[in-house]
Design a protein around this motif. Structure first.
Motif, short mmCIF file in Angstrom:
data_model
loop_
_atom_site.label_atom_id
_atom_site.label_comp_id
_atom_site.label_asym_id
_atom_site.label_seq_id
_atom_site.Cartn_x
_atom_site.Cartn_y
_atom_site.Cartn_z
N MET A 177 0.85 -1.19 0.00
CA MET A 177 0.00 0.00 0.00
C MET A 177 0.88 1.23 0.00
SD MET A 177 -2.90 0.65 -0.34
CE MET A 177 -3.00 -1.09 -0.36
N ARG A 178 0.56 2.23 -0.80
CA ARG A 178 1.44 3.37 -0.96
C ARG A 178 0.70 4.68 -0.89
NH1 ARG A 178 4.95 0.94 -6.03
NH2 ARG A 178 5.66 -0.92 -4.99
N GLN A 179 1.43 5.75 -0.61
CA GLN A 179 0.84 7.08 -0.49
C GLN A 179 1.65 8.20 -1.14
OE1 GLN A 179 1.32 4.99 2.18
NE2 GLN A 179 -0.59 4.79 3.20
N ALA A 180 1.07 9.52 -1.35
CA ALA A 180 1.81 10.62 -2.03
C ALA A 180 1.74 11.97 -1.34
CB ALA A 180 1.35 10.76 -3.46
N GLN A 181 2.33 13.01 -1.89
CA GLN A 181 2.56 14.28 -1.21
C GLN A 181 1.53 15.33 -1.59
OE1 GLN A 181 4.63 15.07 1.02
NE2 GLN A 181 4.47 17.25 1.09
N MET B 262 9.78 6.24 9.64
CA MET B 262 9.03 5.02 9.89
C MET B 262 9.42 4.01 8.82
SD MET B 262 5.17 6.00 11.06
CE MET B 262 4.82 7.43 12.10
N ALA B 263 9.73 2.80 9.27
CA ALA B 263 10.14 1.73 8.35
C ALA B 263 9.45 0.44 8.76
CB ALA B 263 11.66 1.57 8.38
N TRP B 264 9.37 -0.48 7.82
CA TRP B 264 8.76 -1.76 8.12
C TRP B 264 9.79 -2.65 8.81
CZ3 TRP B 264 3.93 -2.38 8.61
CH2 TRP B 264 3.39 -3.66 8.74
N ALA B 265 9.39 -3.31 9.88
CA ALA B 265 10.31 -4.08 10.73
C ALA B 265 11.09 -5.11 9.91
CB ALA B 265 9.53 -4.78 11.83
N GLY B 266 12.41 -5.01 10.03
CA GLY B 266 13.28 -5.96 9.37
C GLY B 266 13.64 -5.63 7.94
N HIS B 267 13.17 -4.49 7.44
CA HIS B 267 13.44 -4.10 6.06
C HIS B 267 14.16 -2.75 6.03
CE1 HIS B 267 10.78 -7.18 4.20
NE2 HIS B 267 10.11 -7.04 5.34
N THR B 268 14.94 -2.52 4.97
CA THR B 268 15.58 -1.22 4.79
C THR B 268 14.76 -0.40 3.79
OG1 THR B 268 17.02 -2.25 3.15
CG2 THR B 268 17.91 -1.98 5.37
N ARG B 269 13.48 -0.28 4.10
CA ARG B 269 12.56 0.51 3.30
C ARG B 269 11.85 1.47 4.24
NH1 ARG B 269 7.80 -2.22 -0.22
NH2 ARG B 269 9.57 -2.65 -1.60
N ASP C 271 12.46 13.29 1.76
CA ASP C 271 11.61 13.46 0.58
C ASP C 271 11.59 12.18 -0.24
OD1 ASP C 271 10.65 16.04 0.85
OD2 ASP C 271 12.44 16.93 -0.03
N ALA C 272 10.55 12.07 -1.04
CA ALA C 272 10.47 10.96 -1.99
C ALA C 272 11.53 11.13 -3.07
CB ALA C 272 9.08 10.91 -2.61
N PRO C 273 12.00 10.02 -3.64
CA PRO C 273 12.90 10.15 -4.79
C PRO C 273 12.24 10.97 -5.88
CG PRO C 273 12.79 7.87 -4.03
CD PRO C 273 11.74 8.62 -3.29
N GLY C 274 12.99 11.93 -6.41
CA GLY C 274 12.42 12.81 -7.43
C GLY C 274 11.94 14.12 -6.87
N GLY C 275 12.08 14.32 -5.55
CA GLY C 275 11.71 15.60 -4.96
C GLY C 275 10.44 15.54 -4.15
N PRO C 276 10.14 16.63 -3.43
CA PRO C 276 9.00 16.64 -2.51
C PRO C 276 7.65 16.51 -3.19
CG PRO C 276 9.93 18.84 -2.75
CD PRO C 276 10.88 17.89 -3.41
N ARG D 278 5.43 8.11 -4.95
CA ARG D 278 6.75 7.64 -4.48
C ARG D 278 6.71 7.75 -2.96
NH1 ARG D 278 10.51 7.65 -8.61
NH2 ARG D 278 11.75 6.39 -7.17
N PHE D 279 6.31 6.67 -2.32
CA PHE D 279 5.96 6.74 -0.91
C PHE D 279 7.01 6.16 0.02
CE2 PHE D 279 2.25 5.97 -3.65
CZ PHE D 279 1.69 7.23 -3.56
N TYR D 280 8.04 5.57 -0.56
CA TYR D 280 9.08 5.00 0.28
C TYR D 280 10.41 5.07 -0.45
CZ TYR D 280 8.51 0.90 -2.71
OH TYR D 280 8.43 0.08 -3.80
N VAL D 281 11.46 4.90 0.31
CA VAL D 281 12.80 4.89 -0.27
C VAL D 281 13.51 3.65 0.25
CG1 VAL D 281 13.71 6.35 1.59
CG2 VAL D 281 14.94 6.19 -0.58
#
Length: 360
Positions: A1-5, A219-226, A247-252, A257-260
Motif C-alpha cells: 500500500m502506498r501514499q503521495a505528497q 518510519m520503516a517496516w520491521a526488518g526491512h531497509t525501506r 523526501d520521496a525520490p524525485g523531490g518533494p 513515491r511513498f518510500y525509499v
C-alpha cells in the motif's frame, strides 16, 4: 500500500481556524457537534443557514463530480475511507477491507461509531459489477488506487469521488479526505470541527516539544531497509509533529513515491533521531536478526521505537478516528527515544526484546 505528497491548488478545500476541545477516540467523534445541535434545540445558539445545500461539485484528478442530494447508500472503495465516513456519523453500506482480523475491517477505534451496522465487505480488486448491484448513491474512492477506466465505469453507476490530481493514488492528507467527504455527504461543519480539533492537538505537541522541531525521524517496516517518505501518510504524521522526514525520490512533489529503499549492506541512512519500526507483530525476530542494524546510531543510542500491531495500524490508517490513539501511544515513546540519553528505555522496544545488549 502506498501514499503521495499534498500540495495546494484552486480545487483545495479551505480550512477554518476554529479550534474545538480535544477528545478521546473512545468517545463518539461527533459528540461536540451533537452538543451544539442540542444547544440549538434549546434556543441557546442562533440558528445558522442551511449547512450543506445540494447539489455540490467536487473537483478531482479525472474531472468534477456532482452529488445531487445527500447520499444515504455509500460504497467506500478507499482502504481507509470507512474510518473517515464513520467519523462523520455516516455508516457505509459497503466498504473495502484492507487488513486485520475484524470481520468488517474496522479497527477498535471505529467500533463505537460502527455500532451494530453490518456493512457489505469487499476485499482485493474493485468489482464494478458487484458495486453496480448495490445501487449506491455515492462511491467514495479517494484512497483506492482507482484508475481512469474504473472511474469512467463507476461514475455511470453513481457520483464517484477519486483523489485530487496533486495527491496521487494514496497521498491525500487526512484533512483533505475528511473535508471532501464532509462536502459530499452534507457534513462539512462536522468535518471542519474534527480537523481543527486534531490539528490543534498536533500544534500543542509541537509547542511542548521544541527538541522535535527539525529533528530527523523515519518510519520503516520491521526488518526491512525501506522507509516511508514525506509523501506517505505516515511521513505526514511525523512532519505534523515537527520532525524532518526524507523526501520521496524525485523531490518533494513526486507522486506515488511513498518510500525509499536503502541498501542492506549500508543502513547508515536510517541513522535518524527517532526510528519507528512498524510491524504486524510477526517480524520481531526478523528485526532482531537484521544485518548491520546493531551498527547504527539509532540502535546504539536507544532511538528505536517498536510499534506493535495496533499502533502500526493506527499510524497506517492516520484517520480522524485513529490519530488520537496513535498520538496517545506514540508520544511517550518518542519522548523516551529523542531525549538524548541512551539510558532512557523505550518501553515498547524493551517489551519486544529489541534493546541493545547493554540494556539501554
Amino acid at each position: 500500500m502506498r501514499q503521495a505528497q499534498p500540495s495546494r491548488n484552486t480545487g483545495e478545500i479551505r480550512r477554518l481556524t476554529l479550534i474545538s476541545p480535544r477528545g478521546s477516540i473512545w468517545r463518539k467523534p461527533l459528540a461536540a457537534f451533537a452538543a451544539s445541535l442540542a444547544a440549538l434545540a434549546l434556543g441557546l445558539l442562533p440558528v445558522p443557514a442551511s449547512a450543506e445545500p445540494f447539489p455540490v461539485e467536487i473537483g478531482h484528478r479525472y474531472g468534477t463530480t456532482t452529488v445531487p442530494d445527500k447520499p444515504t447508500r455509500i460504497v467506500s472503495l478507499s482502504f481507509i475511507g470507512h474510518d473517515f465516513l464513520l467519523a462523520l456519523g455516516e455508516r457505509p453500506y459497503a466498504l473495502r477491507k484492507w487488513y486485520g482480523s475484524d470481520p468488517y475491517g474496522v479497527w477498535p477505534w471505529g467500533h463505537e461509531a460502527l455500532g451494530d451496522a453490518q456493512p457489505v465487505v469487499m476485499q482485493g480488486e474493485i468489482d464494478i459489477e458487484r458495486i453496480a448491484a448495490m445501487e449506491p448513491d455515492l462511491i467514495a474512492a479517494q484512497w483506492s488506487g482507482i484508475t481512469a477506466q474504473q472511474y469512467a465505469l463507476l461514475s455511470q453507476i453513481a457520483p464517484t469521488l477519486p483523489p485530487r490530481t496533486e495527491d496521487g493514488d494514496y497521498g491525500a492528507p487526512w484533512q483533505q479526505m475528511l473535508l471532501r467527504l464532509g462536502t459530499a455527504t452534507g457534513n462539512r461543519p462536522a468535518a471542519e470541527a474534527i480537523v481543527n480539533r486534531i490539528e490543534a492537538r498536533f500544534a500543542d505537541l509541537r509547542m511542548a516539544h521544541p527538541d522535535w522541531q527539525g529533528a530527523s525521524a523515519m518510519m520503516a517496516w520491521a526488518g526491512h531497509t525501506r522507509a516511508y517518505t514525506r509523501a506517505d501518510i505516515r511521513g505526514q504524521f511525523l512532519t505534523a509533529l515537527g520532525f524532518s522526514v526524507q523526501d520521496a525520490p524525485g523531490g518533494p512533489n513526486a507522486l506515488n513515491r511513498f518510500y525509499v529503499e536503502f541498501p542492506a549492506e549500508d543502513p547508515s541512512a536510517m541513522d535518524v533521531d527517532a526510528l519507528i519500526w512498524l510491524d504486524t507483530g510477526r517480524n520481531v525476530e526478523k528485526l532482531a536478526r537484521m544485518p548491520l542494524r546493531h551498527t547504527t546510531r539509532a540502535y546504539r543510542e536507544g532511538r528505536e521505537i517498536y510499534a506493535g500491531k495496533l499502533l502500526s495500524a493506527a499510524l497506517s490508517h492516520s484517520s480522524p478516528l485513529s490519530l488520537d490513539y496513535a498520538l496517545d501511544q506514540l508520544v511517550p515513546l518518542l519522548e523516551a527515544a529523542v531525549d538524548g540519553d541512551p539510558a532512557t528505555v523505550v518501553s515498547s522496544t524493551a517489551n519486544a526484546g529489541l534493546l541493545t545488549d547493554g540494556g539501554s
